[in-house]
Design a protein around this motif. Sequence first.
Motif: not given
Length: 354
Positions: A261-270, A310-322
């Motif tokens: 379950k997700a909002t339209a924005f969350q689903m777009r990000v995922w 987790a891992v299936v939607v790999p949010c761990h692959r996003v890091i800070g600009s630095d």
Amino acid sequence: MDEAICWRAVVENDRRFDGLFFTCVKTTKIFCKPSCPAKTPKRENVLFVSDTETAMGKGFRACLRCKPTEITGVNEKTKIAVEACEYINANRRADLNELGKSLGLSSGHLQRVFKSVIGVSPRKYLEFIKLKRFKDGVSGGKEVLEAMYDAGFESTSRLYENANQKIGMTPGRYKEGGRNLVISYSITKCSLGNLLVAATSKGICAVKIGDSPEELSAELGREFVNAEIRVEGALIKHFVDAIVELIEGNEVGLELPIDVKATAFQMRVWDELRKIPFGETITYAELARRIGNEKSVRAVAAACAKNNVAVVVPCHRVIGSDGGLRGYRWGIERKQQLLENEKADIALERKLFT
């Protein structure tokens, strides 16, 4: 105005919305511009109003830091997007062609302006609003068909198509609070600790990593309080095995189905997260750019934090600009280990085949 959009603007300190609404903080009795640099208040303590007179009439005083009473103009593109949102929210049978005409814009121009501000197209936003109306209707006691027509759906096929994509369960099941939803889950050990994988008949609905199996299963029960939850490792063994392989740094070569379950924005990000290649990383700013809204960095980070698989939607692959790892729902050390495992696998592959 859509309060979800207002709140996102506050979280991002988005000055494009200055003058279009004001944030009243109940605990301090102060009202501010969306771009106020002060610490972001808790959502439950916030009230949104359209003008300063309303804010002062409710007993709030102007913030001395951002000076909301001194605004002299508004961002015209954002004003157009806000007016479009108000039209869609106010009209049960919203016609996007008529919307463009009423704003004096071509459909293409409206599409570009709306997406640059809101983050999704007008049509996607309309689908989300209709679905929200339906959910509110059935939660309030309406029958499915009544709620469907009141929400603006013309047929049951359109409703079920949207419901299956966005709710994760059929409308009838949603009306019953997910009472007949059957979820199978299993907990196993992996290099990151204990891994819980849960799935419906349509796909994976939860992937959690933690120290305590008891805490993981209890959390699953709280999230799906009305569902029938079963410990059935054999039924979802193929999912568990694939996710363990991913955790250990082995690319599985397939896209695992999800039922979330997700909002339209969350689903777009995922959806965009799932396009990041194995072993690679991007920044939160780049992720915001890829979804078409460079100003939405904070909202993008919040959507990553809401990821329940987790891992299936790999949010761990996003890091800070630095290059810093920033936060991770399952622990920053686990994020670092996941990235190291993936990079090690890529390095080994290059060594073997070059």
